[in-house]
Design an enzyme around this catalytic site. Sequence first.
Site, short mmCIF file in Angstrom:
data_model
loop_
_atom_site.label_atom_id
_atom_site.label_comp_id
_atom_site.label_asym_id
_atom_site.label_seq_id
_atom_site.Cartn_x
_atom_site.Cartn_y
_atom_site.Cartn_z
N TYR A 129 1.66 -8.05 16.12
CA TYR A 129 2.16 -6.99 15.23
C TYR A 129 2.79 -5.87 16.05
O TYR A 129 3.92 -5.42 15.76
CB TYR A 129 0.99 -6.47 14.40
CG TYR A 129 1.27 -5.29 13.51
CD1 TYR A 129 2.13 -5.38 12.42
CD2 TYR A 129 0.62 -4.06 13.73
CE1 TYR A 129 2.35 -4.29 11.58
CE2 TYR A 129 0.83 -2.98 12.90
CZ TYR A 129 1.70 -3.10 11.83
OH TYR A 129 1.92 -2.02 10.99
N GLN A 184 0.83 -1.22 0.00
CA GLN A 184 0.00 0.00 0.00
C GLN A 184 0.86 1.27 0.00
O GLN A 184 0.62 2.20 -0.76
CB GLN A 184 -0.94 -0.01 1.22
CG GLN A 184 -2.03 1.03 1.14
CD GLN A 184 -2.72 1.28 2.48
OE1 GLN A 184 -2.30 0.76 3.52
NE2 GLN A 184 -3.76 2.09 2.46
P1 NAD Z 1 1.50 -3.94 2.78
O1 NAD Z 1 1.04 -5.17 3.45
O2 NAD Z 1 0.57 -3.25 1.84
O3 NAD Z 1 2.84 -4.20 1.98
C1 NAD Z 1 3.88 -4.97 2.52
C2 NAD Z 1 4.63 -5.61 1.39
O4 NAD Z 1 5.64 -6.44 1.95
C3 NAD Z 1 3.75 -6.50 0.51
O5 NAD Z 1 3.79 -6.06 -0.84
C4 NAD Z 1 4.36 -7.89 0.66
O6 NAD Z 1 4.34 -8.67 -0.52
C5 NAD Z 1 5.77 -7.56 1.10
N1 NAD Z 1 6.42 -8.66 1.84
C6 NAD Z 1 5.87 -9.50 2.75
N2 NAD Z 1 6.79 -10.39 3.15
C7 NAD Z 1 7.95 -10.08 2.52
C8 NAD Z 1 9.25 -10.62 2.53
N3 NAD Z 1 9.56 -11.70 3.26
N4 NAD Z 1 10.20 -10.04 1.75
C9 NAD Z 1 9.90 -8.96 0.98
N5 NAD Z 1 8.66 -8.43 0.91
C10 NAD Z 1 7.70 -8.97 1.68
O7 NAD Z 1 2.00 -2.93 3.92
P2 NAD Z 1 2.07 -1.34 3.86
O8 NAD Z 1 0.74 -0.85 4.30
O9 NAD Z 1 2.63 -0.89 2.58
O10 NAD Z 1 3.07 -1.09 5.07
C11 NAD Z 1 4.45 -0.86 4.90
C12 NAD Z 1 5.06 -0.63 6.26
O11 NAD Z 1 4.38 0.44 6.91
C13 NAD Z 1 4.96 -1.82 7.20
O12 NAD Z 1 6.10 -1.88 8.00
C14 NAD Z 1 3.76 -1.49 8.07
O13 NAD Z 1 3.84 -2.11 9.33
C15 NAD Z 1 3.88 0.01 8.18
N6 NAD Z 1 2.61 0.67 8.48
C16 NAD Z 1 1.60 0.71 7.58
C17 NAD Z 1 0.41 1.33 7.90
C18 NAD Z 1 -0.74 1.40 6.95
O14 NAD Z 1 -1.84 1.86 7.33
N7 NAD Z 1 -0.57 0.99 5.69
C19 NAD Z 1 0.26 1.92 9.18
C20 NAD Z 1 1.30 1.82 10.09
C21 NAD Z 1 2.49 1.22 9.73
C1 AKB Z 2 -2.76 -2.00 10.53
O1 AKB Z 2 -3.98 -1.77 10.67
O2 AKB Z 2 -2.21 -3.07 10.82
C2 AKB Z 2 -1.90 -0.86 10.01
C3 AKB Z 2 -1.30 -0.10 11.15
C4 AKB Z 2 -2.06 0.98 11.78
O3 AKB Z 2 -0.20 -0.37 11.53
N1 AKB Z 2 -2.69 -0.05 9.16
#
Ligand code: NAD
Ligand code: AKB
Length: 311
Positions: A134, A12
């Site tokens: 998580y 995302q």
């Molecule tokens: P996402 O789940 O959309 O994307 C994560 C990506 O990691 C996926 O494309 C997946 O294929 C890849 N992945 C999984 N295992 C893997 C591996 N072993 N090697 C390489 N790639 C791998 O997550 P996101 O929303 O893009 O989040 C990215 C980061 O931001 C994460 O650390 C997440 O915890 C953090 N985050 C996201 C949000 C949110 O709302 N999207 C909020 C807080 C924190």
């Molecule tokens: C989740 O819901 O896991 C993420 C986050 C807030 O870390 N969007």
Amino acid sequence: MKKILITGAAGQIGSELVSFLVEIYGRYNIVATDIKKYPGYLSLDCLDRDAVRYLVAERDIGVIYHLAAILSAKAENDPETAINVNNNGLYNILEAARRARCRVFVPSSIAVFSPGLPVIPAPQESSTRPDTIYGMTKAWGEMLCDYYAARHDLDIRGIRYPGLISSETEPGGGTTDYAVDIFYQAVKTGHYTCFLKKNTKLPMMYMPDAIQATVQLMSAPKKKLRFKNAYNLAAFSFTPAELARAIKKHIPEFRITYKPDSRQKIADSWPAAIDDAPARQDWNWNPRYDFATMVADMVSIVKNKPENGGN
Ligand code: NAD
Ligand code: AKB
């Protein structure tokens, strides 16, 4: 210039961060990778220590945005994979960064906070004893990053993102995903069944602001950063009922019903709001979108997608 590596780039955040960085630095300088196949991206499993080290050396990487992770709902269903990817994957990246002296961005989350904090909005320096898998991996990740920064003098920066709302790529298995799905269902069917209770308030942000903040933090002078892993980041908070009312202003026939599932427990353990004053002071963070402008933009973009009859 040394190149920029992005792991988990098909997710995302990654899919939008890659386009943003390509605009600034040019396609040649961006090495986008993911474990899943994605057009134009290299395949990289962050658990493959040798592959990570090889790529960092071979591509002359100077900066890493490490986005590969397993999000909250998926992590509760598969703790083993979550612990492995979120902890061991991060360790592999930091080790490769240590050897090649890379600057690193490591995202954290509102999930790091202890349930039932006495002060809301959650201050920058709060108790971080989460009760979700998580959250535990993210809290450990923050500590590991601080360790590498102190012990190995690595420049590692991070943000505790709130739930992110975006229109490009589907969210990847989190608890705040409802706040994206709701727009697609509102436009397609006029109805959404929400997996959280109607009064569950959580901190959220529109993706363009999250991307802007990420790049802004990575460009900030190091000496200005009092905190590294990781800065609280906030824009607005809302409940599912408030979001539904805001969507109804654009789609009057929209209806929402509630069927809370196991994700409710995860949401209940997170703070309803977080305080990002240090980010605003230290690196001039200021979101461009408020709740109303985010909703208006999301409705307009989702309505205009080709699958919804737009062009
Ligand atoms: P996402 O789940 O959309 O994307 C994560 C990506 O990691 C996926 O494309 C997946 O294929 C890849 N992945 C999984 N295992 C893997 C591996 N072993 N090697 C390489 N790639 C791998 O997550 P996101 O929303 O893009 O989040 C990215 C980061 O931001 C994460 O650390 C997440 O915890 C953090 N985050 C996201 C949000 C949110 O709302 N999207 C909020 C807080 C924190
Ligand atoms: C989740 O819901 O896991 C993420 C986050 C807030 O870390 N969007």
